[in-house]
Design a protein around this motif. Structure first.
Motif, PDB file in Angstrom:
ATOM      1  N   ALA A 129       0.866  -1.172   0.063  1.00  0.00           N
ATOM      2  CA  ALA A 129      -0.064   0.102   0.030  1.00  0.00           C
ATOM      3  C   ALA A 129       0.690   1.445   0.118  1.00  0.00           C
ATOM      4  N   GLU A 130       2.098   1.081   0.303  1.00  0.00           N
ATOM      5  CA  GLU A 130       2.906   2.371   0.553  1.00  0.00           C
ATOM      6  C   GLU A 130       3.811   2.688  -0.827  1.00  0.00           C
ATOM      7  N   SER A 131       3.663   2.305  -1.997  1.00  0.00           N
ATOM      8  CA  SER A 131       4.547   2.585  -3.085  1.00  0.00           C
ATOM      9  C   SER A 131       3.391   3.172  -4.323  1.00  0.00           C
ATOM     10  N   ALA A 132       4.186   4.020  -4.770  1.00  0.00           N
ATOM     11  CA  ALA A 132       3.500   4.613  -5.819  1.00  0.00           C
ATOM     12  C   ALA A 132       3.457   3.838  -7.287  1.00  0.00           C
ATOM     13  N   ARG A 133       4.351   2.995  -7.209  1.00  0.00           N
ATOM     14  CA  ARG A 133       4.564   2.155  -8.419  1.00  0.00           C
ATOM     15  C   ARG A 133       3.588   1.162  -8.647  1.00  0.00           C
ATOM     16  N   ARG A 134       3.094   0.963  -9.765  1.00  0.00           N
ATOM     17  CA  ARG A 134       2.053  -0.119 -10.270  1.00  0.00           C
ATOM     18  C   ARG A 134       2.282  -1.444  -9.809  1.00  0.00           C
ATOM     19  N   LEU A 135       1.380  -2.173  -9.433  1.00  0.00           N
ATOM     20  CA  LEU A 135       1.792  -3.729  -9.077  1.00  0.00           C
ATOM     21  C   LEU A 135       0.828  -4.465 -10.051  1.00  0.00           C
ATOM     22  N   LEU A 136       1.531  -5.362 -10.569  1.00  0.00           N
ATOM     23  CA  LEU A 136       1.022  -6.378 -11.606  1.00  0.00           C
ATOM     24  C   LEU A 136       1.314  -7.692 -11.246  1.00  0.00           C
ATOM     25  N   LEU A 137       0.299  -8.420 -10.890  1.00  0.00           N
ATOM     26  CA  LEU A 137       0.312  -9.845 -10.254  1.00  0.00           C
ATOM     27  C   LEU A 137       0.363 -10.797 -11.710  1.00  0.00           C
ATOM     28  N   LEU A 138       1.310 -11.865 -11.523  1.00  0.00           N
ATOM     29  CA  LEU A 138       1.266 -12.702 -12.411  1.00  0.00           C
ATOM     30  C   LEU A 138       1.371 -14.227 -11.879  1.00  0.00           C
ATOM     31  N   GLY A 139       0.192 -15.029 -12.216  1.00  0.00           N
ATOM     32  CA  GLY A 139       0.238 -16.223 -11.422  1.00  0.00           C
ATOM     33  C   GLY A 139      -0.107 -17.504 -12.444  1.00  0.00           C
ATOM     34  N   HIS A 140       0.778 -18.589 -12.257  1.00  0.00           N
ATOM     35  CA  HIS A 140       0.339 -19.889 -13.120  1.00  0.00           C
ATOM     36  C   HIS A 140      -0.175 -20.990 -12.456  1.00  0.00           C
ATOM     37  N   SER A 141      -1.136 -21.321 -12.955  1.00  0.00           N
ATOM     38  CA  SER A 141      -1.932 -22.603 -12.357  1.00  0.00           C
ATOM     39  C   SER A 141      -2.269 -22.567 -10.904  1.00  0.00           C
ATOM     40  N   THR A 142      -1.961 -23.223 -10.109  1.00  0.00           N
ATOM     41  CA  THR A 142      -2.243 -22.792  -8.433  1.00  0.00           C
ATOM     42  C   THR A 142      -1.882 -21.570  -8.028  1.00  0.00           C
ATOM     43  N   GLY A 143      -0.694 -21.094  -8.468  1.00  0.00           N
ATOM     44  CA  GLY A 143      -0.352 -19.728  -8.322  1.00  0.00           C
ATOM     45  C   GLY A 143      -1.364 -18.797  -8.849  1.00  0.00           C
ATOM     46  N   GLY A 144      -2.054 -19.113 -10.063  1.00  0.00           N
ATOM     47  CA  GLY A 144      -3.327 -18.022 -10.484  1.00  0.00           C
ATOM     48  C   GLY A 144      -4.466 -17.927  -9.426  1.00  0.00           C
ATOM     49  N   LEU A 145      -4.512 -19.221  -8.774  1.00  0.00           N
ATOM     50  CA  LEU A 145      -5.752 -19.518  -8.024  1.00  0.00           C
ATOM     51  C   LEU A 145      -5.414 -18.515  -6.699  1.00  0.00           C
ATOM     52  N   THR A 146      -4.317 -18.593  -6.379  1.00  0.00           N
ATOM     53  CA  THR A 146      -3.843 -18.281  -4.960  1.00  0.00           C
ATOM     54  C   THR A 146      -3.728 -16.549  -5.244  1.00  0.00           C
ATOM     55  N   LEU A 147      -3.519 -15.989  -6.234  1.00  0.00           N
ATOM     56  CA  LEU A 147      -3.280 -14.539  -6.459  1.00  0.00           C
ATOM     57  C   LEU A 147      -4.622 -14.105  -6.965  1.00  0.00           C
ATOM     58  N   SER A 148      -5.353 -14.619  -7.291  1.00  0.00           N
ATOM     59  CA  SER A 148      -6.873 -14.334  -7.547  1.00  0.00           C
ATOM     60  C   SER A 148      -7.410 -14.002  -6.349  1.00  0.00           C
ATOM     61  N   LEU A 149      -7.368 -15.223  -5.470  1.00  0.00           N
ATOM     62  CA  LEU A 149      -8.121 -14.916  -4.045  1.00  0.00           C
ATOM     63  C   LEU A 149      -7.399 -13.791  -3.318  1.00  0.00           C
ATOM     64  N   TRP A 150      -6.317 -13.459  -3.477  1.00  0.00           N
ATOM     65  CA  TRP A 150      -5.483 -12.540  -2.445  1.00  0.00           C
ATOM     66  C   TRP A 150      -5.764 -11.173  -3.158  1.00  0.00           C
ATOM     67  N   ALA A 151      -5.990 -11.088  -4.480  1.00  0.00           N
ATOM     68  CA  ALA A 151      -6.421  -9.744  -4.995  1.00  0.00           C
ATOM     69  C   ALA A 151      -7.814  -9.381  -4.724  1.00  0.00           C
ATOM     70  N   SER A 152      -8.694 -10.504  -4.726  1.00  0.00           N
ATOM     71  CA  SER A 152      -9.975 -10.049  -4.237  1.00  0.00           C
ATOM     72  C   SER A 152     -10.142  -9.651  -2.969  1.00  0.00           C
ATOM     73  N   ARG A 153      -9.270 -10.335  -1.899  1.00  0.00           N
ATOM     74  CA  ARG A 153      -9.511  -9.997  -0.436  1.00  0.00           C
ATOM     75  C   ARG A 153      -8.512  -8.758  -0.033  1.00  0.00           C
ATOM     76  N   HIS A 154      -7.877  -8.182  -1.266  1.00  0.00           N
ATOM     77  CA  HIS A 154      -7.226  -6.961  -0.966  1.00  0.00           C
ATOM     78  C   HIS A 154      -7.381  -6.051  -2.210  1.00  0.00           C
TER      79      HIS A 154
END
Length: 335
Positions: A129-154
């Protein structure tokens, strides 16, 4: 936190060990890998033009029975000016310690600690939350599920989400609701009970068959075995819970791009078809599930692609990178 040290991938990469405390199997760590940016060309410096992805941080999370090793994927981002980081989650790859059960967690939300520690080490502050830089999440397979759930919770933490064949639905989607109660009961009573091994190693063979000599991959078989790691009841319950959450609809506020193979071929016996299709996930079910991630979702279907679209045969791999470039260019223009 320890210091950055040279990574197993060579001079372009460094790694940082992230201390996550202990559990019943001992010390727990995650490992953050960063790609060191190349010096811009003389023309680029003379032109004074900012790179396309200047001011963007990319965080990659691998899939099940996997770790980060894709050098070309990192170079795709650094060549466009982004800072690229990859996270080997606890008990995977660089983070696996003696005596640990590879890949095991009983709740995918446990990885909030890994992701939070990575974002802080990236200089983004806790939760990014403390950065002005853009954050792009990139996930493969189970990592894609994990990041999707994280992005929805945050909500608001990520500016874009790109998913490479994300595991958003169980391979037998109609059966998920039927088997979930049995898996939940087993997870409560015997969470460390392993399921029979059903992986015949055909997906690994398919990658070897289509390997590109111009883009060689040096894979550690201890971190990415030919046959998938053992599946335990507690872990499977965590996965099915994630699938249920996706089916109910997530709230990812950032635009999402999903890269998928055009077709699925079941890996019941070896055939050449397995070298030009996803043999892990039923891609039509994943495409439908992707539309429940948020209000802005693009689905790219790639003819001839494997489960990891960036490990496909040359033509499909190049198509995957072209589509990724097109989507990222459009996303960046909209910023």
């Amino acid at each position: 936190m320890t210091e950055w040290i040279p990574d197993v991938l060579g001079d372009e990469f460094e790694q940082l060990t992230l201390d996550l405390g202990t559990d019943d199997q001992g010390p727990v760590v995650a490992t953050l890998v960063r790609a060191l940016p190349r010096r811009p060309s003389l023309w680029a410096r003379a032109s004074g033009r900012r790179p396309l992805l200047d001011g963007v941080d990319v965080l990659y999370v691998h899939g099940w029975s996997d770790y980060f090793f894709q050098k070309r994927l990192a170079r795709f981002w650094t060549s466009r000016g982004a800072r690229f980081f990859a996270l080997d989650l606890r008990k995977y790859g660089r983070s696996l310690r003696d005596g640990q059960t590879p890949g095991y967690v009983a709740d995918l939300a446990t990885y909030d600690e890994d992701i939070g520690a990575a974002l802080e080490a990236m200089g983004r502050g806790e939760g990014g939350a403390e950065s002005a830089r853009r954050l792009l999440l990139l996930g493969h397979s189970t990592g894609g599920l994990t990041l999707s759930l994280w992005a929805s919770r945050h909500p608001g933490s990520a500016d874009a989400v790109i998913l490479n064949s994300p595991w958003l639905e169980f391979q037998f989607a109609p059966a998920r609701a039927a088997i979930a109660p049995m898996v939940e009961l087993q997870a409560r009573l015997r969470p460390m009970e392993a399921a029979p091994q059903v992986d015949l190693g055909f997906y690994t063979r398919a990658q070897q068959e289509v390997a590109d000599p111009d883009d060689p991959m040096d894979v550690n078989p201890l971190w990415r075995p030919a046959q998938t790691m053992a599946v335990y009841a507690g872990w499977l319950h965590a996965i099915l819970s994630g699938h249920k959450a996706v089916a109910s609809g997530l709230s990812i506020t950032a635009p999402v791009c999903v890269l998928l193979s055009a077709r699925f071929v079941p890996p019941t016996r070896w055939s050449d078809e397995l070298t030009s299709a996803d043999s892990v996930l039923v891609v039509d079910d994943i495409a439908r599930a992707a539309l429940r991630l948020g209000p802005s979702v693009t689905v790219e279907r790639i003819d001839g692609a494997l489960h990891d679209v960036f490990l496909s045969r040359h033509e499909a791999r190049e198509d995957a990178y072209r589509r990724l470039d097109r989507w990222v260019t459009g996303w960046r223009a909209a910023q």
